[in-house]
Design a protein around this motif. Structure first.
Motif, PDB file in Angstrom:
ATOM      1  N   HIS A   1       5.631  36.610 -18.347  1.00  0.00           N
ATOM      2  CA  HIS A   1       5.780  35.018 -18.201  1.00  0.00           C
ATOM      3  C   HIS A   1       4.488  34.469 -18.389  1.00  0.00           C
ATOM      4  CE1 HIS A   1       7.255  31.374 -15.671  1.00  0.00           C
ATOM      5  NE2 HIS A   1       7.255  31.161 -17.209  1.00  0.00           N
TER       6      HIS A   1
ATOM      7  N   LYS B   1      11.356  24.070 -18.321  1.00  0.00           N
ATOM      8  CA  LYS B   1      10.983  25.335 -19.187  1.00  0.00           C
ATOM      9  C   LYS B   1      11.128  26.625 -18.032  1.00  0.00           C
ATOM     10  CE  LYS B   1       7.097  24.043 -20.806  1.00  0.00           C
ATOM     11  NZ  LYS B   1       7.119  22.540 -20.443  1.00  0.00           N
ATOM     12  N   THR B   2      10.100  26.022 -16.967  1.00  0.00           N
ATOM     13  CA  THR B   2      10.316  27.404 -15.749  1.00  0.00           C
ATOM     14  C   THR B   2      11.579  27.348 -15.008  1.00  0.00           C
ATOM     15  OG1 THR B   2       8.007  26.790 -15.431  1.00  0.00           O
ATOM     16  CG2 THR B   2       9.202  27.815 -13.607  1.00  0.00           C
TER      17      THR B   2
ATOM     18  N   ASP C   1       2.059  31.211 -19.674  1.00  0.00           N
ATOM     19  CA  ASP C   1       2.024  29.722 -19.688  1.00  0.00           C
ATOM     20  C   ASP C   1       0.586  29.275 -20.454  1.00  0.00           C
ATOM     21  OD1 ASP C   1       1.484  26.877 -19.402  1.00  0.00           O
ATOM     22  OD2 ASP C   1       2.578  26.620 -17.631  1.00  0.00           O
TER      23      ASP C   1
ATOM     24  N   THR D   1       0.714  28.445 -14.710  1.00  0.00           N
ATOM     25  CA  THR D   1      -0.368  27.433 -15.670  1.00  0.00           C
ATOM     26  C   THR D   1      -2.013  27.798 -15.580  1.00  0.00           C
ATOM     27  OG1 THR D   1       1.367  25.671 -14.887  1.00  0.00           O
ATOM     28  CG2 THR D   1      -0.927  24.850 -16.029  1.00  0.00           C
TER      29      THR D   1
ATOM     30  N   THR E   1       7.390  30.987 -11.025  1.00  0.00           N
ATOM     31  CA  THR E   1       6.611  29.773 -10.951  1.00  0.00           C
ATOM     32  C   THR E   1       5.909  29.661 -12.415  1.00  0.00           C
ATOM     33  OG1 THR E   1       4.588  30.565 -10.148  1.00  0.00           O
ATOM     34  CG2 THR E   1       6.486  29.302  -8.674  1.00  0.00           C
ATOM     35  N   SER E   2       5.532  28.443 -12.744  1.00  0.00           N
ATOM     36  CA  SER E   2       4.551  28.322 -14.183  1.00  0.00           C
ATOM     37  C   SER E   2       3.555  29.007 -13.872  1.00  0.00           C
ATOM     38  CB  SER E   2       4.436  26.865 -14.474  1.00  0.00           C
ATOM     39  OG  SER E   2       5.485  26.190 -14.933  1.00  0.00           O
TER      40      SER E   2
ATOM     41  N   TYR F   1      -0.453  26.474 -21.420  1.00  0.00           N
ATOM     42  CA  TYR F   1      -0.826  25.334 -21.477  1.00  0.00           C
ATOM     43  C   TYR F   1      -2.517  24.744 -21.624  1.00  0.00           C
ATOM     44  CZ  TYR F   1      -0.821  20.213 -19.846  1.00  0.00           C
ATOM     45  OH  TYR F   1      -0.881  19.041 -19.801  1.00  0.00           O
TER      46      TYR F   1
ATOM     47  N   GLU G   1       5.835  29.817 -22.101  1.00  0.00           N
ATOM     48  CA  GLU G   1       5.793  28.080 -22.049  1.00  0.00           C
ATOM     49  C   GLU G   1       4.576  27.787 -22.883  1.00  0.00           C
ATOM     50  OE1 GLU G   1       6.473  26.471 -18.374  1.00  0.00           O
ATOM     51  OE2 GLU G   1       7.227  28.286 -17.343  1.00  0.00           O
TER      52      GLU G   1
END
Ligand code: ATP
Ligand code: MG
Length: 153
Positions: free
Chosen positions: A75, A39-40, A77, A60, A57-58, A79, A105
């Protein structure tokens, strides 16, 4: 929906770069796939397409990275998030209205909070270690006229 096969991180980034040519401010791209799917890598390709020079970068732990290229890119994430309130506290709704491109993401548990129109990118593993199957689907009338020939890249 169009299905692509990628056999390297570079090829996945190239797909992201190609997709970026059809993206505009206000669009949302949902990036689906397991940990390490790519994904990234795909997001890096989109960012390259918009001439972002910062490292992608993710996010996260940060939840959100913002890059400035030809457009701002938001962007996310998701998660580590569990509840809609946590998502809203990131300012997610405001970013959807802002004049940039939103990449997400891990959008799946927040499907109710995602916009109605988006580009769905789903990455799954192929047979070979570095093979990925990448599905791209344009959901919503805002993309009308922007998808022609997109099966060519
Ligand atoms: N064809 C491919 N496309 C993308 N990445 C690949 C491919 N082949 C191998 N890789 C490797 O897979 C990894 C993908 O990592 P990436 O950070 O993009 O995954 P991710 O889906 O964002 O994971 P996370 O959910 O942890 O953020 C990288 O280490 C990359 O080098
Ligand atoms: Mg990632």
């Amino acid at each position: 929906m169009t299905v692509y096969s990628s056999t390297s991180p570079e090829a996945t980034r190239a797909l992201g770069r190609n997709l970026s040519q059809r993206l505009a401010a206000g669009d949302v791209v949902l990036l689906q796939g397991d940990l390490g799917a790519g994904k990234t890598e795909f997001a890096k390709g989109i960012a390259e397409g918009f001439k972002v020079t910062e490292r992608v970068t993710s996010p996260t732990f940060a939840l959100l990275n913002i890059y400035q290229g030809i457009l701002p890119i938001y962007h996310f994430d998701l998660y580590r998030l569990n509840r809609a309130e946590e998502l809203y506290s990131t300012g997610f709704d405001e970013f959807l209205e802002a004049p940039g491109l939103t990449l997400v993401e891990w959008p799946d548990i927040f499907s109710a909070e995602m916009p109605e129109q988006y580009v769905r990118v789903k990455i799954t593993n192929g047979v070979q270690l570095t093979e990925r199957i990448i599905e791209i689907e344009w959901i919503g009338s805002r993309f009308a006229g922007r998808t022609e020939g997109s099966e060519m890249f």
